[in-house]
Design a protein around this motif. Structure first.
Motif, PDB file in Angstrom:
ATOM      1  N   UNK B 238       0.837  -1.193   0.000  1.00  0.00           N
ATOM      2  CA  UNK B 238       0.000   0.000   0.000  1.00  0.00           C
ATOM      3  C   UNK B 238       0.882   1.257   0.000  1.00  0.00           C
ATOM      4  N   UNK B 239       1.856   1.238   0.898  1.00  0.00           N
ATOM      5  CA  UNK B 239       2.754   2.389   1.039  1.00  0.00           C
ATOM      6  C   UNK B 239       3.539   2.626  -0.238  1.00  0.00           C
ATOM      7  N   UNK B 240       3.976   1.542  -0.872  1.00  0.00           N
ATOM      8  CA  UNK B 240       4.767   1.677  -2.084  1.00  0.00           C
ATOM      9  C   UNK B 240       3.949   2.322  -3.209  1.00  0.00           C
ATOM     10  N   UNK B 241       2.647   1.964  -3.295  1.00  0.00           N
ATOM     11  CA  UNK B 241       1.770   2.590  -4.299  1.00  0.00           C
ATOM     12  C   UNK B 241       1.570   4.076  -3.997  1.00  0.00           C
ATOM     13  N   UNK B 242       1.420   4.335  -2.707  1.00  0.00           N
ATOM     14  CA  UNK B 242       1.190   5.710  -2.272  1.00  0.00           C
ATOM     15  C   UNK B 242       2.386   6.599  -2.628  1.00  0.00           C
ATOM     16  N   UNK B 243       3.581   6.060  -2.385  1.00  0.00           N
ATOM     17  CA  UNK B 243       4.807   6.807  -2.694  1.00  0.00           C
ATOM     18  C   UNK B 243       4.860   7.148  -4.179  1.00  0.00           C
ATOM     19  N   UNK B 244       4.566   6.137  -5.012  1.00  0.00           N
ATOM     20  CA  UNK B 244       4.605   6.352  -6.451  1.00  0.00           C
ATOM     21  C   UNK B 244       3.630   7.457  -6.844  1.00  0.00           C
ATOM     22  N   UNK B 245       2.430   7.431  -6.249  1.00  0.00           N
ATOM     23  CA  UNK B 245       1.398   8.426  -6.560  1.00  0.00           C
ATOM     24  C   UNK B 245       1.864   9.833  -6.183  1.00  0.00           C
ATOM     25  N   UNK B 246       2.412   9.941  -4.962  1.00  0.00           N
ATOM     26  CA  UNK B 246       2.856  11.249  -4.458  1.00  0.00           C
ATOM     27  C   UNK B 246       4.014  11.788  -5.305  1.00  0.00           C
ATOM     28  N   UNK B 247       4.981  10.869  -5.618  1.00  0.00           N
ATOM     29  CA  UNK B 247       6.151  11.340  -6.356  1.00  0.00           C
ATOM     30  C   UNK B 247       5.816  11.727  -7.791  1.00  0.00           C
ATOM     31  N   UNK B 248       4.884  10.963  -8.413  1.00  0.00           N
ATOM     32  CA  UNK B 248       4.485  11.324  -9.780  1.00  0.00           C
ATOM     33  C   UNK B 248       3.865  12.713  -9.798  1.00  0.00           C
ATOM     34  N   UNK B 249       3.051  13.000  -8.764  1.00  0.00           N
ATOM     35  CA  UNK B 249       2.430  14.323  -8.672  1.00  0.00           C
ATOM     36  C   UNK B 249       3.503  15.384  -8.439  1.00  0.00           C
ATOM     37  N   UNK B 250       4.433  15.046  -7.546  1.00  0.00           N
ATOM     38  CA  UNK B 250       5.470  16.003  -7.190  1.00  0.00           C
ATOM     39  C   UNK B 250       6.398  16.296  -8.378  1.00  0.00           C
TER      40      UNK B 250
END
Lengths: 248, 406
Positions: B238-250
Motif C-alpha cells: 500500500x505504502x509503495x503505491x502511495x509513494x509512487x502516486x505522491x512522487x508522480x504528482x510532485x
C-alpha cells in the motif's frame, strides 16, 4: 474298493517344434488307487518326464483326460494349477532343490507359505513333525551345505510331506545318491507308503523299481507293460544285509 | 499369500545375500544422502538470506532515481538527479502509510584521526534513518533537529571505522575526526551490524546529517536515495503505491510518462534473492537426483541378475504352489525393501552430512521435512519402478523350464 486318486484316460501330449510335431505321449490310460507305490520306468525319450510333469500339474495334456482327486486338471488355469500343486502334490527332485543358506526347518516350511490358511505357528509345528517323520529332528537348524546328500533328500521328502498331499511325486529321487543311501531313501518311502501315502516314483533303474508294488514301463510315449510286482523287496532288509564297510 | 508371509520371504531372500543387498543399497544411500544434503545446503542459504534481509527491517522501502535517458545518453542511476527536498516534504505531508522517512546522500572519502586513516563512505541521512534501519546506538546520541538545519559537522561512526581509526583504549566519543579535510565531532557510535546478505560490511560507514553532506561535501541539492518505513509489514505494498502516486504528482509526470524513480520494498528484495537460491536448490537437487537414478538402475541390474541366478528357486517355488503373482510380489518387495532401507539410511546420512557441513564449513543448512518425505516417496517409487520388470520376468517363467535350469 479303494479311492482312485489318479484317473488317466487316453492321455496325449504333443509339442510343436517348428514344423514338426513331437508326440511325447500317445494315448496313455491308467488309474492309481490310494496307498499305491507305483514306479514309472522308461529310457530317456520314453515320455516319462512329460508324464511326470502332467501328473504334477506343471503341464497340461493336449488330449485325453486327467482327473486328480476327482478334479479335471485340463480345465484349470495357471493359478488354479498352482493351488492344486500346493494342496495335493508333494514333489521330490533328483537334485533335492533346497534353498541354499536356508535351514532345514525353513526349507520344509516353504510350501505352507503359499497357503494363507496356515498360521505361522502351525507352519512351524507341521514342519517339525515332517522332519521328525524323516528322522531329521536333530538337524532342523542345519543348512543344506552342512547335510549329506541323503540327509538333504530327506529334508526334501519332509518338504513334500508338510502340506499333507494326496500323492507324492518323486523324479529320479535316488539318482544323485550312492547305493546305500538310495536304499535308505527307499526304505523311508516304503515306510511312508505303509503309513498310507500314495507314491509315484519315476526312475530308469530296474533295482529301484523292485521296491514298488506296481511298475509301468513306458516306451515311445506308450505303455509297454503295467505289472504288479509279485515279490516286493524290502529296502530295510537290504540295508541290514549290506556289509557295513563296503568297497572303500 | 498374506502380506506378512510376503515380507518374510523377501526378507529371508535378502538375508541370504547380505553383502550384495548392501552394495545395491549403497547406490540409493548415496543418492538419497546427496539429495537431502544438497537441498539442505540450498534451503539453508535461502533461509539465511531471508533472515538477513528481514533483519534489515522488513517494512523498509527504498526509493531511487530511475535510470534515465538524458540527451540520448543512458545514465547510471546514481548520477540521475530527480529526488529532492520537495519530494521528501511531499511524502511527509501526504503519504499516510509511512511511519518514518529519511533522505540519503553519500560520498566516498578518506577519514583521518591522529596518525590513522581509513577510506570509507559518509552517508548523510535524516533523523529517522536509524529507526528505519532498526539500528540502535552503542553509545552517544543521534544528531538533533538543529544539527540538521545548521548542517552541523557532527557524526556517528560504524564499528569498522572506529576499529580502524581508534586504538582500543581510546573513546571515540567527543573526538574530532577529519573526512576529506572537514572536521567532524563524533557524537555517537553505532552497534555492530555485520555483513549484509551481499557480503558488504555495513559497519564501514560514517553517518552525518544529510544537509551537511549536501552543503559541505557534494554541493548537490539532490538525494541518491530516500528511505522510508511502512506502518507495518502488511502495509508495505500500500505504502509503495502511495509513494509512487505522491512522487508522480510532485515530479509533475504526465500519465503516459514512465516513473523517473524506483520504489523497492524489502519483500521484493527477499523474493528476488530467494528466487536465486531457489535456482541453486533446484540445480543441486537435479545433480543429486541423477545419482539416485543411477542407484535405481543398480537395483534393476541386480534384480535381473538375481532372477537369472535364482531361476531354479523360482521353479521350485512354483512347483510347490507359488502363483505367478506370488513370485512377482516377492521380487517386487525385495527391490522395495532394498530401496526403502537404503532410503532411510540415506536420509540419516544426508542429515548427518548437512550437520557436518554446518559444523565444519559454517555453511547454513536446513533439512526441510518436505525434502525428507519426498526422498522417501521417491525411494518407494524407485523400488517399484526398477523392480517391476525383473519381477515380471520372474513371474512369467515356465515352472518346468525353470526347474530344469542349471
Amino acid at each position: 474298493m479303494k479311492k482312485k486318486i489318479v484317473q488317466i484316460d487316453d492321455l496325449k501330449r504333443e509339442f510343436i517344434m517348428g514344423d514338426e510335431t513331437v508326440r511325447a505321449l500317445q494315448g496313455i490310460s491308467f488309474d492309481v488307487e490310494e496307498g499305491e507305490f507305483l514306479t514309472i520306468m522308461g529310457s530317456s525319450g520314453s515320455g516319462k518326464t512329460t508324464l511326470l510333469n502332467i501328473l504334477g500339474c506343471l503341464d497340461k495334456p493336449s488330449g485325453g483326460t486327467y482327473f486328480l482327486d476327482g478334479i479335471n486338471v485340463r480345465l484349470l488355469n495357471r493359478n488354479e494349477l498352482s493351488v492344486i500343486r500346493n494342496k495335493k502334490i508333494g514333489f521330490i527332485f533328483q537334485a533335492y532343490n533346497l534353498l541354499p543358506r536356508t535351514n532345514a526347518l525353513e526349507n520344509v516350511q516353504l510350501p505352507l507359505y503359499y497357503n494363507a490358511a496356515v498360521s505361522a505357528r502351525a507352519r512351524k509345528e507341521r514342519a517339525e513333525k515332517a522332519l521328525q517323520a524323516v528322522k531329521l529332528e536333530s538337524r532342523m537348524y542345519h543348512y543344506p551345505n552342512q547335510l549329506s546328500g541323503g540327509q538333504q533328500q530327506r529334508v526334501a521328502i519332509a518338504r513334500a510331506l508338510v502340506n499333507d498331499p494326496i500323492v507324492i511325486l518323486a523324479d529320479e529321487a535316488t539318482g544323485n545318491l550312492d547305493t546305500r543311501t538310495s536304499y535308505e531313501i527307499m526304505a523311508l518311502l516304503q515306510e511312508l507308503n505303509h503309513q498310507g501315502k500314495t507314491i509315484i516314483f519315476v526312475t530308469h533303474e530296474q533295482d529301484i523299481a523292485a521296491f514298488s508294488r506296481r511298475t509301468i514301463m513306458l516306451r515311445d510315449g506308450q505303455i509297454l507293460k503295467d505289472v504288479m510286482n509279485q515279490q516286493v523287496r524290502s529296502a530295510k532288509d537290504m540295508l541290514t544285509a549290506m556289509p557295513v564297510t563296503n568297497e572303500y | 499369500m498374506n502380506t506378512l508371509n510376503l515380507l518374510r520371504i523377501a526378507f529371508k531372500a535378502l538375508e541370504r545375500n547380505k553383502v550384495r543387498a548392501f552394495l545395491t543399497m549403497l547406490g540409493i544411500i548415496i543418492g538419497v544422502g546427496a539429495v537431502i544434503a544438497m537441498i539442505a545446503i540450498g534451503q539453508g542459504s535461502k533461509k539465511s538470506i531471508q533472515d538477513q534481509l528481514s533483519n534489515m527491517g522488513s517494512n523498509m522501502i527504498t526509493i531511487r532515481p530511475n535510470s534515465n535517458i538524458t540527451a540520448g545518453a543512458r545514465l547510471d542511476f546514481s548520477n540521475v538527479q530527480t529526488l529532492t527536498q520537495q519530494d521528501v516534504d511531499a511524502l511527509k505531508k501526504k503519504a499516510r502509510n509511512l511511519r518514518y522517512i529519511s533522505p540519503a546522500s553519500s560520498a566516498r572519502g578518506q577519514a583521518i584521526f591522529g596518525n590513522s586513516n581509513w577510506p570509507t563512505t559518509i552517508q548523510g541521512v535524516g533523523g529517522e534513518y536509524l529507526a528505519i534501519r532498526n539500528w540502535p546506538l552503542k553509545e552517544g546520541v543521534s544528531f538533533s533537529a538543529s544539527d540538521l538545519t545548521t548542517a552541523a559537522k557532527v557524526c556517528m561512526l560504524g564499528q569498522t571505522v572506529v576499529d580502524n581509526l581508534f586504538s582500543n583504549e581510546q573513546d571515540p566519543l567527543g573526538q574530532v575526526i577529519r573526512f576529506n579535510k572537514i572536521p567532524f565531532r563524533v557524537i555517537g557510535v553505532l552497534t555492530q551490524k555485520g555483513e549484509n546478505a551481499f557480503g558488504q560490511d555495513q559497519d564501514d560507514i560514517i553517518l552525518t546529517p544529510y544537509t551537511t553532506v549536501q552543503e559541505r561535501i557534494t554541493g548537490s541539492q539532490y538525494f541518491q536515495n530516500i528511505f522510508a518505513s511502512a506502518l507495518d509489514e502488511n502495509s508495505t505494498n500500500q505504502a509503495s503505491k502511495e509513494i509512487a502516486y505522491v512522487l508522480r504528482a510532485s515530479h509533475k509526470l504526465k500519465s503516459q510518462d514512465e516513473d523517473d524513480f524506483t520504489v523497492r520494498t524489502q519483500a521484493e528484495l527477499i523474493q528476488t534473492f530467494s528466487a536465486t537460491s531457489q535456482l541453486l536448490t533446484v540445480l543441486l537437487a537435479a545433480i543429486a537426483a541423477i545419482s539416485l537414478l543411477v542407484g535405481g538402475i543398480g537395483i534393476m541390474n541386480i534384480m535381473y541378475v538375481s532372477v537369472t541366478e535364482r531361476t531354479k528357486e523360482i521353479g521350485l517355488r512354483m512347483s510347490i504352489g507359488a502363483m505367478g503373482r506370488d513370485i512377482l510380489l516377492q521380487f517386487l518387495v525385495e527391490s522395495i525393501l532394498i530401496s526403502v532401507t537404503g532410503g532411510i539410511i540415506g536420509i540419516g546420512l544426508g542429515m548427518f552430512s548437512s550437520w557436518l557441513v554446518n559444523a565444519l564449513l559454517k555453511w547454513p543448512t536446513l533439512v526441510a521435512p518436505s525434502s525428507v518425505w519426498l526422498s522417501f516417496l521417491v525411494c518407494v517409487a524407485t523400488g517399484v519402478f526398477f523392480g517391476y520388470y525383473p519381477a515380471q520376468k520372474a513371474s512369467r517363467l515356465d515352472p518346468i523350464e525353470a526347474l530344469r535350469y542349471e
